[in-house]
Design a protein around this motif. Structure first.
Motif, PDB file in Angstrom:
ATOM      1  N   ALA A  18      34.070  40.020  38.186  1.00  0.00           N
ATOM      2  CA  ALA A  18      34.903  40.222  37.150  1.00  0.00           C
ATOM      3  C   ALA A  18      36.262  39.736  37.799  1.00  0.00           C
ATOM      4  O   ALA A  18      37.082  39.207  37.105  1.00  0.00           O
ATOM      5  N   LEU A  19      36.818  40.376  38.997  1.00  0.00           N
ATOM      6  CA  LEU A  19      38.188  40.232  39.470  1.00  0.00           C
ATOM      7  C   LEU A  19      38.061  38.531  39.865  1.00  0.00           C
ATOM      8  O   LEU A  19      39.269  38.235  40.016  1.00  0.00           O
ATOM      9  N   SER A  20      37.255  37.820  40.143  1.00  0.00           N
ATOM     10  CA  SER A  20      37.372  36.461  40.342  1.00  0.00           C
ATOM     11  C   SER A  20      37.452  35.712  39.558  1.00  0.00           C
ATOM     12  O   SER A  20      37.885  34.501  39.561  1.00  0.00           O
ATOM     13  N   ARG A  21      37.571  35.943  38.317  1.00  0.00           N
ATOM     14  CA  ARG A  21      37.602  35.098  36.980  1.00  0.00           C
ATOM     15  C   ARG A  21      39.057  34.871  36.720  1.00  0.00           C
ATOM     16  O   ARG A  21      39.749  35.985  36.397  1.00  0.00           O
ATOM     17  N   ASP A  22      39.542  33.611  36.753  1.00  0.00           N
ATOM     18  CA  ASP A  22      40.930  33.433  36.265  1.00  0.00           C
ATOM     19  C   ASP A  22      41.098  33.479  34.766  1.00  0.00           C
ATOM     20  O   ASP A  22      40.144  33.445  34.089  1.00  0.00           O
ATOM     21  N   THR A  23      42.351  33.205  34.526  1.00  0.00           N
ATOM     22  CA  THR A  23      42.580  33.173  32.792  1.00  0.00           C
ATOM     23  C   THR A  23      42.114  32.159  32.196  1.00  0.00           C
ATOM     24  O   THR A  23      41.880  32.218  31.085  1.00  0.00           O
ATOM     25  N   ASN A  24      41.935  30.994  33.016  1.00  0.00           N
ATOM     26  CA  ASN A  24      41.443  29.848  32.554  1.00  0.00           C
ATOM     27  C   ASN A  24      39.931  29.709  32.436  1.00  0.00           C
ATOM     28  O   ASN A  24      39.527  28.652  32.083  1.00  0.00           O
ATOM     29  N   GLY A  25      39.280  30.823  32.923  1.00  0.00           N
ATOM     30  CA  GLY A  25      37.962  30.784  32.910  1.00  0.00           C
ATOM     31  C   GLY A  25      37.247  30.453  34.307  1.00  0.00           C
ATOM     32  O   GLY A  25      36.030  30.389  34.320  1.00  0.00           O
ATOM     33  N   SER A  26      37.745  29.929  35.221  1.00  0.00           N
ATOM     34  CA  SER A  26      37.291  29.329  36.196  1.00  0.00           C
ATOM     35  C   SER A  26      37.270  30.582  37.153  1.00  0.00           C
ATOM     36  O   SER A  26      37.744  31.529  37.202  1.00  0.00           O
ATOM     37  N   GLU A  27      36.511  30.251  38.459  1.00  0.00           N
ATOM     38  CA  GLU A  27      36.177  31.491  39.374  1.00  0.00           C
ATOM     39  C   GLU A  27      36.676  31.038  40.560  1.00  0.00           C
ATOM     40  O   GLU A  27      36.825  29.898  41.009  1.00  0.00           O
ATOM     41  N   ARG A  28      37.101  32.045  41.468  1.00  0.00           N
ATOM     42  CA  ARG A  28      37.633  31.843  42.859  1.00  0.00           C
ATOM     43  C   ARG A  28      37.063  32.792  43.612  1.00  0.00           C
ATOM     44  O   ARG A  28      36.652  34.033  43.205  1.00  0.00           O
ATOM     45  N   GLU A  29      37.036  32.580  45.058  1.00  0.00           N
ATOM     46  CA  GLU A  29      36.132  33.681  45.956  1.00  0.00           C
ATOM     47  C   GLU A  29      37.422  34.607  46.466  1.00  0.00           C
ATOM     48  O   GLU A  29      38.456  33.969  46.991  1.00  0.00           O
ATOM     49  N   ILE A  30      37.158  35.756  46.312  1.00  0.00           N
ATOM     50  CA  ILE A  30      37.846  36.998  46.965  1.00  0.00           C
ATOM     51  C   ILE A  30      37.017  37.204  48.325  1.00  0.00           C
ATOM     52  O   ILE A  30      36.017  38.077  48.146  1.00  0.00           O
ATOM     53  N   PRO A  31      37.695  36.997  49.462  1.00  0.00           N
ATOM     54  CA  PRO A  31      36.813  37.451  50.683  1.00  0.00           C
ATOM     55  C   PRO A  31      37.045  38.966  51.038  1.00  0.00           C
ATOM     56  O   PRO A  31      37.857  39.861  50.352  1.00  0.00           O
ATOM     57  N   ALA A  32      36.089  39.526  51.545  1.00  0.00           N
ATOM     58  CA  ALA A  32      35.898  40.959  51.693  1.00  0.00           C
ATOM     59  C   ALA A  32      37.147  41.816  52.223  1.00  0.00           C
ATOM     60  O   ALA A  32      37.536  42.899  51.931  1.00  0.00           O
ATOM     61  N   GLU A  33      37.844  40.987  53.267  1.00  0.00           N
ATOM     62  CA  GLU A  33      39.004  41.398  53.634  1.00  0.00           C
ATOM     63  C   GLU A  33      40.228  41.691  52.851  1.00  0.00           C
ATOM     64  O   GLU A  33      41.158  42.273  53.077  1.00  0.00           O
ATOM     65  N   ARG A  34      40.308  41.057  51.605  1.00  0.00           N
ATOM     66  CA  ARG A  34      41.262  41.085  50.609  1.00  0.00           C
ATOM     67  C   ARG A  34      41.010  42.088  49.578  1.00  0.00           C
ATOM     68  O   ARG A  34      41.636  42.225  48.365  1.00  0.00           O
ATOM     69  N   LEU A  35      39.821  42.916  49.831  1.00  0.00           N
ATOM     70  CA  LEU A  35      39.188  43.850  48.780  1.00  0.00           C
ATOM     71  C   LEU A  35      39.721  45.124  49.177  1.00  0.00           C
ATOM     72  O   LEU A  35      39.540  45.652  50.235  1.00  0.00           O
ATOM     73  N   GLU A  36      40.203  45.898  48.384  1.00  0.00           N
ATOM     74  CA  GLU A  36      40.229  47.520  48.363  1.00  0.00           C
ATOM     75  C   GLU A  36      39.017  48.180  47.712  1.00  0.00           C
ATOM     76  O   GLU A  36      39.092  48.040  46.556  1.00  0.00           O
ATOM     77  N   VAL A  37      38.545  48.967  48.347  1.00  0.00           N
ATOM     78  CA  VAL A  37      37.171  49.591  47.582  1.00  0.00           C
ATOM     79  C   VAL A  37      37.151  51.242  48.100  1.00  0.00           C
ATOM     80  O   VAL A  37      37.396  51.596  49.221  1.00  0.00           O
ATOM     81  N   ALA A  38      36.963  52.022  47.161  1.00  0.00           N
ATOM     82  CA  ALA A  38      36.608  53.442  47.168  1.00  0.00           C
ATOM     83  C   ALA A  38      35.590  53.977  46.208  1.00  0.00           C
ATOM     84  O   ALA A  38      35.480  53.181  45.153  1.00  0.00           O
ATOM     85  N   VAL A  39      35.219  54.859  46.568  1.00  0.00           N
ATOM     86  CA  VAL A  39      34.090  55.565  45.741  1.00  0.00           C
ATOM     87  C   VAL A  39      34.279  56.997  45.533  1.00  0.00           C
ATOM     88  O   VAL A  39      34.863  57.813  46.428  1.00  0.00           O
ATOM     89  N   LEU A  40      34.084  57.649  44.376  1.00  0.00           N
ATOM     90  CA  LEU A  40      33.676  58.908  44.149  1.00  0.00           C
ATOM     91  C   LEU A  40      32.119  59.026  44.140  1.00  0.00           C
ATOM     92  O   LEU A  40      31.384  58.775  43.200  1.00  0.00           O
ATOM     93  N   ASP A  41      31.589  59.663  45.333  1.00  0.00           N
ATOM     94  CA  ASP A  41      30.100  59.646  45.611  1.00  0.00           C
ATOM     95  C   ASP A  41      29.778  61.256  45.295  1.00  0.00           C
ATOM     96  O   ASP A  41      29.870  62.281  46.242  1.00  0.00           O
TER      97      ASP A  41
END
Length: 249
Positions: A186-209
């Motif tokens: 979902a985050l990889s989709r641009d406003t024009n509908g195309s997709e781009r790659e987001i590498p893992a090192e550019r992601l911030e991820v957290a969970v409530l487990d």
């Protein structure tokens, strides 16, 4: 004597809302998703020090899009409120609903005040329950209103497009890897509908487990663990596509 310049209250509030929305839209989007064992926060964030996601209390997480200095002040205020209430009464009395009400009052007061500009922030306050039915997710726009969300929510950037994408594909009972993969798609989709790659090192991820044995359910996911989850999610997606092809045959 010149006539004072007059702006109607309706126009003044509309201008303030437009100002805040434009400021929030300039930031990168983030998403919050429910999965089988809790709630996951995912956003594109190249900084390792300026976090979009934080722990507020035992079972409560905080996510924000917009101006960092403004939502950091709100985060600190939320932590102080939670600590004071938990110490004065009981830890179980600290809830996402109560925290959302406090944030709503603060944002609403600032938004309606003519003496200062509105905050350019949009918040998500989430609490993980003992079961998926007990999970709570609240979205708070710049004007202090509260929106009770279920399943998934996106804020910042092109949030409307991302929310539409998530609504069509999110389902109950997803594994963490599946939810993480969907969030990245979902985050990889641009406003024009195309997709781009987001590498893992550019992601911030957290969970409530909810399965964590300790009281504090919030944890960050990064490094090798994040890469393994992304690979597992990609494998699951590939398996689903292959199965769909077999069924079609």
């Amino acid at each position: 004597m010149s006539t004072p310049f007059y702006v109607s209250p309706q126009q003044a509030m509309a201008d303030r809302a437009e100002y805040a929305r434009k400021g929030i839209a300039r930031g990168r989007s983030l998403v919050v998703l429910q999965f089988a064992d809790g709630i996951v926060f995912v956003g594109e964030n190249p900084s390792r020090a300026l976090h979009k996601f934080s722990e507020i209390y035992d079972r409560i997480g905080f996510a924000a899009a917009g101006k960092y200095n403004e939502y950091e002040n709100l985060r600190i205020g939320g932590v102080r409120y939670a600590d004071l209430r938990g110490y004065t009464y009981d830890r179980d009395d600290v809830t996402a609903r109560g925290l959302a009400n406090v944030y709503a009052q603060t944002l609403g007061t600032i938004f309606s005040s003519a003496a200062e500009k509105p905050y350019e922030v949009e918040l998500v306050v989430a609490e993980v329950g003992e079961t998926p039915e007990g999970d709570q997710i609240y979205r708070l726009p710049h004007d202090g209103s509260i929106v009770d969300e279920h399943g998934s929510v996106a804020v910042g950037g092109n949030a409307e497009q991302i929310s539409s994408y998530l609504d069509q594909r999110h389902r109950e009972g997803m594994t963490l890897a599946e939810a993480l993969k969907l969030a990245v798609q979902a985050l990889s989709r641009d406003t024009n509908g195309s997709e781009r790659e987001i590498p893992a090192e550019r992601l911030e991820v957290a969970v409530l487990d909810r399965t964590r044995p300790q009281k504090r359910k919030f944890k960050r996911i990064s490094g090798g663990q994040l890469s393994r989850l992304l690979d597992a999610g990609a494998g699951a997606a590939g398996g689903d596509e292959e199965g769909a092809s077999d069924d079609a045959e």
